[in-house]
Design a protein around this motif. Structure first.
Motif, PDB file in Angstrom:
ATOM      1  N   THR A 279       0.819  -1.215   0.000  1.00 55.81           N
ATOM      2  CA  THR A 279       0.000   0.000   0.000  1.00 55.81           C
ATOM      3  C   THR A 279       0.859   1.274   0.000  1.00 55.81           C
ATOM      4  O   THR A 279       0.331   2.367   0.211  1.00 55.81           O
ATOM      5  CB  THR A 279      -0.933   0.015   1.225  1.00 55.81           C
ATOM      6  OG1 THR A 279      -0.172  -0.227   2.428  1.00 55.81           O
ATOM      7  CG2 THR A 279      -2.010  -1.041   1.101  1.00 55.81           C
ATOM      8  N   GLU A 280       2.146   1.133  -0.226  1.00 55.55           N
ATOM      9  CA  GLU A 280       3.017   2.301  -0.307  1.00 55.55           C
ATOM     10  C   GLU A 280       2.879   2.960  -1.679  1.00 55.55           C
ATOM     11  O   GLU A 280       2.823   2.271  -2.704  1.00 55.55           O
ATOM     12  CB  GLU A 280       4.476   1.902  -0.075  1.00 55.55           C
ATOM     13  CG  GLU A 280       5.445   3.072  -0.117  1.00 55.55           C
ATOM     14  CD  GLU A 280       6.898   2.629   0.046  1.00 55.55           C
ATOM     15  OE1 GLU A 280       7.759   3.504   0.245  1.00 55.55           O
ATOM     16  OE2 GLU A 280       7.160   1.415  -0.054  1.00 55.55           O
ATOM     17  N   TYR A 281       2.785   4.278  -1.707  1.00 55.46           N
ATOM     18  CA  TYR A 281       2.703   4.998  -2.970  1.00 55.46           C
ATOM     19  C   TYR A 281       4.005   4.802  -3.740  1.00 55.46           C
ATOM     20  O   TYR A 281       5.099   4.961  -3.198  1.00 55.46           O
ATOM     21  CB  TYR A 281       2.470   6.490  -2.710  1.00 55.46           C
ATOM     22  CG  TYR A 281       2.240   7.297  -3.951  1.00 55.46           C
ATOM     23  CD1 TYR A 281       1.077   7.159  -4.691  1.00 55.46           C
ATOM     24  CD2 TYR A 281       3.197   8.220  -4.399  1.00 55.46           C
ATOM     25  CE1 TYR A 281       0.861   7.915  -5.838  1.00 55.46           C
ATOM     26  CE2 TYR A 281       2.983   8.975  -5.537  1.00 55.46           C
ATOM     27  CZ  TYR A 281       1.819   8.809  -6.258  1.00 55.46           C
ATOM     28  OH  TYR A 281       1.601   9.549  -7.393  1.00 55.46           O
ATOM     29  N   HIS A 282       3.889   4.430  -5.022  1.00 53.70           N
ATOM     30  CA  HIS A 282       5.061   3.980  -5.782  1.00 53.70           C
ATOM     31  C   HIS A 282       5.880   5.109  -6.411  1.00 53.70           C
ATOM     32  O   HIS A 282       6.962   4.861  -6.936  1.00 53.70           O
ATOM     33  CB  HIS A 282       4.622   3.006  -6.883  1.00 53.70           C
ATOM     34  CG  HIS A 282       4.005   1.751  -6.347  1.00 53.70           C
ATOM     35  ND1 HIS A 282       4.692   0.848  -5.562  1.00 53.70           N
ATOM     36  CD2 HIS A 282       2.744   1.266  -6.468  1.00 53.70           C
ATOM     37  CE1 HIS A 282       3.894  -0.146  -5.227  1.00 53.70           C
ATOM     38  NE2 HIS A 282       2.704   0.071  -5.763  1.00 53.70           N
ATOM     39  N   PHE A 283       5.382   6.331  -6.359  1.00 53.96           N
ATOM     40  CA  PHE A 283       6.081   7.425  -7.032  1.00 53.96           C
ATOM     41  C   PHE A 283       6.447   8.536  -6.046  1.00 53.96           C
ATOM     42  O   PHE A 283       6.287   9.718  -6.339  1.00 53.96           O
ATOM     43  CB  PHE A 283       5.214   7.973  -8.174  1.00 53.96           C
ATOM     44  CG  PHE A 283       4.797   6.927  -9.159  1.00 53.96           C
ATOM     45  CD1 PHE A 283       5.695   6.456 -10.113  1.00 53.96           C
ATOM     46  CD2 PHE A 283       3.523   6.392  -9.126  1.00 53.96           C
ATOM     47  CE1 PHE A 283       5.314   5.472 -11.021  1.00 53.96           C
ATOM     48  CE2 PHE A 283       3.135   5.413 -10.027  1.00 53.96           C
ATOM     49  CZ  PHE A 283       4.037   4.947 -10.976  1.00 53.96           C
ATOM     50  N   ILE A 284       6.920   8.125  -4.877  1.00 57.92           N
ATOM     51  CA  ILE A 284       7.251   9.087  -3.828  1.00 57.92           C
ATOM     52  C   ILE A 284       8.370  10.028  -4.260  1.00 57.92           C
ATOM     53  O   ILE A 284       8.293  11.245  -4.078  1.00 57.92           O
ATOM     54  CB  ILE A 284       7.634   8.360  -2.520  1.00 57.92           C
ATOM     55  CG1 ILE A 284       6.406   7.640  -1.949  1.00 57.92           C
ATOM     56  CG2 ILE A 284       8.192   9.346  -1.496  1.00 57.92           C
ATOM     57  CD1 ILE A 284       6.688   6.834  -0.710  1.00 57.92           C
ATOM     58  N   GLU A 285       9.424   9.477  -4.837  1.00 55.25           N
ATOM     59  CA  GLU A 285      10.561  10.309  -5.241  1.00 55.25           C
ATOM     60  C   GLU A 285      10.166  11.305  -6.319  1.00 55.25           C
ATOM     61  O   GLU A 285      10.609  12.467  -6.303  1.00 55.25           O
ATOM     62  CB  GLU A 285      11.714   9.420  -5.734  1.00 55.25           C
ATOM     63  CG  GLU A 285      12.349   8.558  -4.645  1.00 55.25           C
ATOM     64  CD  GLU A 285      12.828   9.378  -3.460  1.00 55.25           C
ATOM     65  OE1 GLU A 285      13.413  10.465  -3.688  1.00 55.25           O
ATOM     66  OE2 GLU A 285      12.608   8.966  -2.311  1.00 55.25           O
ATOM     67  N   GLU A 286       9.324  10.875  -7.268  1.00 59.64           N
ATOM     68  CA  GLU A 286       8.857  11.777  -8.310  1.00 59.64           C
ATOM     69  C   GLU A 286       8.020  12.912  -7.701  1.00 59.64           C
ATOM     70  O   GLU A 286       8.126  14.067  -8.099  1.00 59.64           O
ATOM     71  CB  GLU A 286       8.014  11.017  -9.342  1.00 59.64           C
ATOM     72  CG  GLU A 286       8.816  10.085 -10.249  1.00 59.64           C
ATOM     73  CD  GLU A 286       9.159   8.755  -9.608  1.00 59.64           C
ATOM     74  OE1 GLU A 286       9.731   7.902 -10.303  1.00 59.64           O
ATOM     75  OE2 GLU A 286       8.870   8.579  -8.406  1.00 59.64           O
ATOM     76  N   TYR A 287       7.195  12.561  -6.714  1.00 63.09           N
ATOM     77  CA  TYR A 287       6.379  13.572  -6.043  1.00 63.09           C
ATOM     78  C   TYR A 287       7.260  14.579  -5.312  1.00 63.09           C
ATOM     79  O   TYR A 287       7.010  15.793  -5.367  1.00 63.09           O
ATOM     80  CB  TYR A 287       5.426  12.900  -5.063  1.00 63.09           C
ATOM     81  CG  TYR A 287       4.586  13.878  -4.264  1.00 63.09           C
ATOM     82  CD1 TYR A 287       3.614  14.645  -4.891  1.00 63.09           C
ATOM     83  CD2 TYR A 287       4.765  14.026  -2.892  1.00 63.09           C
ATOM     84  CE1 TYR A 287       2.833  15.550  -4.171  1.00 63.09           C
ATOM     85  CE2 TYR A 287       3.997  14.930  -2.168  1.00 63.09           C
ATOM     86  CZ  TYR A 287       3.027  15.675  -2.806  1.00 63.09           C
ATOM     87  OH  TYR A 287       2.274  16.572  -2.091  1.00 63.09           O
ATOM     88  N   LYS A 288       8.307  14.085  -4.643  1.00 60.28           N
ATOM     89  CA  LYS A 288       9.222  14.977  -3.932  1.00 60.28           C
ATOM     90  C   LYS A 288       9.869  15.973  -4.895  1.00 60.28           C
ATOM     91  O   LYS A 288       9.955  17.172  -4.606  1.00 60.28           O
ATOM     92  CB  LYS A 288      10.313  14.166  -3.226  1.00 60.28           C
ATOM     93  CG  LYS A 288       9.841  13.417  -1.989  1.00 60.28           C
ATOM     94  CD  LYS A 288      11.004  12.665  -1.356  1.00 60.28           C
ATOM     95  CE  LYS A 288      10.564  11.906  -0.112  1.00 60.28           C
ATOM     96  NZ  LYS A 288      11.687  11.142   0.490  1.00 60.28           N
ATOM     97  N   LYS A 289      10.308  15.479  -6.068  1.00 55.46           N
ATOM     98  CA  LYS A 289      10.944  16.359  -7.050  1.00 55.46           C
ATOM     99  C   LYS A 289       9.970  17.408  -7.570  1.00 55.46           C
ATOM    100  O   LYS A 289      10.307  18.591  -7.708  1.00 55.46           O
ATOM    101  CB  LYS A 289      11.501  15.522  -8.212  1.00 55.46           C
ATOM    102  CG  LYS A 289      12.680  14.637  -7.830  1.00 55.46           C
ATOM    103  CD  LYS A 289      13.134  13.793  -9.014  1.00 55.46           C
ATOM    104  CE  LYS A 289      14.300  12.880  -8.612  1.00 55.46           C
ATOM    105  NZ  LYS A 289      14.730  12.010  -9.731  1.00 55.46           N
ATOM    106  N   THR A 290       8.735  16.967  -7.858  1.00 56.59           N
ATOM    107  CA  THR A 290       7.721  17.892  -8.358  1.00 56.59           C
ATOM    108  C   THR A 290       7.412  18.973  -7.332  1.00 56.59           C
ATOM    109  O   THR A 290       7.330  20.166  -7.657  1.00 56.59           O
ATOM    110  CB  THR A 290       6.431  17.129  -8.715  1.00 56.59           C
ATOM    111  OG1 THR A 290       6.728  16.129  -9.699  1.00 56.59           O
ATOM    112  CG2 THR A 290       5.379  18.085  -9.267  1.00 56.59           C
TER     113      THR A 290
END
Length: 311
Positions: A279-290
């Motif tokens: 249930t972990e969101y798979h695009f955490i790093e992309e979200y952080k960059k955005t």
């Protein structure tokens, strides 16, 4: 640690037990009462620090969301949030006070005897190690087990609230009226959910692990401050909570977004249950960059506006 203590631990004769009431950590306030009021004081004190940072725009460089987004997207005013948190704290104080009535009076005077007993079972262990293990090591282990219990309790109850539409509508939807979290809203919940999720969860963890009143005080305050930090709305590079724990303000912010509400159920410490259950969101790093790009853009606008005001 004195030589006398080491000699008593290494001695052939068990030290005498002389039980007496333990002096309170703070003069005039019993440890059990301190365990009740300390997390409430910590909540309003720590939240107010972040509120002042918001009001005086002291850390715009690290905002997860622009301030105007907080005002536009959140569905409930600040005074309503504060009222609901006060209600939860009243319920929390009543429940903790009832438990306090049944707790034994803390005593001291048998520590040396117990350390001596350890030495009899572990004769090869240095007396100094026994001393530190008894006085600090046991407390650390109990604390780690307690926060694992809290994580487990909150993950499954939190996830259940999301999976059952009626439970979500009746209870948990109130917390999600804050799409852009801020510190005062950390415990903005339906009173029933607040009691089950936070008060009962941490209380069970303390009872199961046998935390002393002082240990419980530390655990309650630590969990309170961690929860506030998760909802603070800032991604600070120097924040110990955000450095040590992967379950931090950005991780939990994802859960408050429409597109991330079905992920990142873990709280407040680790993300082990999200990883185990997928249930972990798979695009955490992309979200952080955005978010960093958005924050940087807004921060430049903030600096430009500030310079124009000065001129």
């Amino acid at each position: 640690m004195s030589t006398t203590i080491l000699q008593a631990i290494n001695g052939d004769i068990p030290p005498e037990i002389k039980l007496k009431s333990r002096d309170p950590l703070m003069s005039g306030i019993p440890d059990g009462i301190l365990a009740i009021i300390a997390p409430v004081i910590a909540y309003w004190s720590y939240s107010t620090v972040f509120h002042l940072v918001d009001v005086y725009e002291l850390a715009e460089k690290y905002r997860i969301h622009p301030s105007e987004e907080e005002q536009l997207r959140n569905k409930v005013p600040l005074h309503r949030v504060v009222q609901d948190v006060i209600v939860q704290h009243i319920i929390q104080i009543i429940a903790a006070s009832i438990l306090y009535l049944f707790e034994p009076v803390p005593v001291t005077g048998d520590e040396l005897y117990h350390m001596w007993t350890w030495k009899q079972f572990l004769p090869w262990l240095p007396a100094s190690l026994i001393y530190y293990g008894y006085n600090y090591g046991v407390s650390i282990i109990k604390f780690l087990v307690a926060i694992f219990i809290v994580d487990t309790w909150q993950y499954w109850l939190h996830k259940t609230m999301h999976q059952h539409p009626k439970l979500y509508r009746w209870f948990h939807s109130r917390h999600h009226q804050l799409y852009v979290p801020y510190a005062y809203g950390a415990l903005f919940n339906n009173p029933v959910e607040g009691f089950l999720l936070d008060t009962l969860g941490t209380g069970i963890a303390a009872l199961v692990t046998g935390l002393s009143q002082r240990e419980a005080t530390f655990m309650y305050v630590f969990a309170t401050m961690k929860t506030i930090d998760d909802h603070c709305g800032y991604a600070f590079p120097w924040d110990p909570f955000q450095i040590i724990f992967p379950n931090n303000s950005v991780y939990h912010d994802i859960h408050h977004q429409n597109w991330g509400i079905k992920s990142n159920f873990s709280q407040p410490f680790f993300i082990i249950w999200d990883k185990i259950n997928g249930t972990e969101y798979h695009f955490i790093e992309e979200y952080k960059k955005t978010q960093k790009q958005i924050t940087f853009k807004k921060y430049r606008e903030f600096l430009d506006n500030k310079q124009k005001k000065k001129q």
